[in-house]
Scaffold this motif. Sequence first.
Motif, short mmCIF file in Angstrom:
data_model
loop_
_atom_site.label_atom_id
_atom_site.label_comp_id
_atom_site.label_asym_id
_atom_site.label_seq_id
_atom_site.Cartn_x
_atom_site.Cartn_y
_atom_site.Cartn_z
N LEU A 1 -11.53 -13.66 -7.13
CA LEU A 1 -10.17 -13.41 -6.66
C LEU A 1 -9.52 -12.24 -7.38
O LEU A 1 -8.78 -11.46 -6.79
N SER A 2 -9.78 -12.12 -8.69
CA SER A 2 -9.22 -11.00 -9.44
C SER A 2 -9.77 -9.68 -8.93
O SER A 2 -9.02 -8.71 -8.76
N PHE B 1 -7.65 -4.64 -3.56
CA PHE B 1 -6.55 -4.55 -2.59
C PHE B 1 -5.44 -3.65 -3.10
O PHE B 1 -4.94 -2.77 -2.37
N VAL B 2 -5.05 -3.83 -4.37
CA VAL B 2 -3.97 -3.00 -4.94
C VAL B 2 -4.39 -1.53 -4.99
O VAL B 2 -3.61 -0.64 -4.63
N GLN C 1 -2.22 -12.62 -8.82
CA GLN C 1 -3.35 -12.64 -9.74
C GLN C 1 -2.97 -13.34 -11.05
O GLN C 1 -3.76 -14.11 -11.61
N SER D 1 0.96 -8.73 -5.28
CA SER D 1 -0.47 -8.95 -5.48
C SER D 1 -0.78 -9.19 -6.96
O SER D 1 -1.55 -10.08 -7.31
N LEU E 1 -8.13 -8.92 -5.51
CA LEU E 1 -6.75 -8.44 -5.62
C LEU E 1 -6.70 -7.04 -6.21
O LEU E 1 -5.89 -6.21 -5.80
N THR F 1 2.19 -4.26 -3.90
CA THR F 1 1.34 -4.26 -5.08
C THR F 1 1.87 -5.21 -6.15
O THR F 1 1.09 -5.90 -6.83
#
Length: 265
Positions: free
Chosen positions: A7-8, A14-15, A72, A68, A11, A65
């Motif tokens: 997941l980290s 994604f950012v 996290q 997000s 994310l 961002t």
Amino acid sequence: LMLFPILSSLLLCFVLSVEQFAIPAMVGIPCHVHTLATELYLLANYSPPNPGLAAAVGLAMSAVTGLSVLAQRRIARARQAATVTGRGYRIRPLALGRWRPWAEAACALYVLFSFAIPALALIYTSAIRYFVANPFDAAWTTRNYEMLWANPAMLRSFWNTMVVSGGGALLGLALGVLVAYSTHRLRPRGHRALDVLAIPSLHEAIPQVGLQALATKTPVVASNVGFIPGHIGGFDRVYFEEPVRSPGAGYRVSIVSWDKCGGGQ
């Protein structure tokens, strides 16, 4: 156990994709397919510029961002995940004594000038109709924020950003997991070709990632520019290539170096 790093990574990708500008600009602008980053560029640089709407778009990107990163952090806190780094020491508190107020003041000034003032400037610019000499005499408006939701082009840009960033993050994560599993677990014939670090820079200072790759016995193919030769040139598994400048490709790895790194195995 793997939920937190997956997941980290998702994310983080994604950012980084949300703030990506170069690729959407080269591919999307000629085809009139825009993301928030390219919309921000067009609003600020093309005549007539629209700084108010550009500031509102910038705040929208910051909100995406920021949320997000907050997600996290919440995942990390809920899972009580420990962060493992490659540093060979443990950070310990340092007693500042009488210098503590000065250190706190320096930290506060850093936060003020690096975050608070720029954020306030964006909010102010997005909430006025036009610039005036005295900021307190400005004509306030919510028009720029209303245009974010009322303008179909802005909604398409927001949707394109979500699709490109989210889809790119998922695709990159899936490919990374497949490559890592294939390289370190299945070990098929030619798997070493997937485990090579390329530093295709035309200008480079001191890339620490080169030493990190060599510490894990990962071959490195790097441009023969900057401080790269002096930084990692004395190690094995390092192969240098002269950067090739050509339209659409700033650098090309030769077949010779690819074979040396295990591509032919």
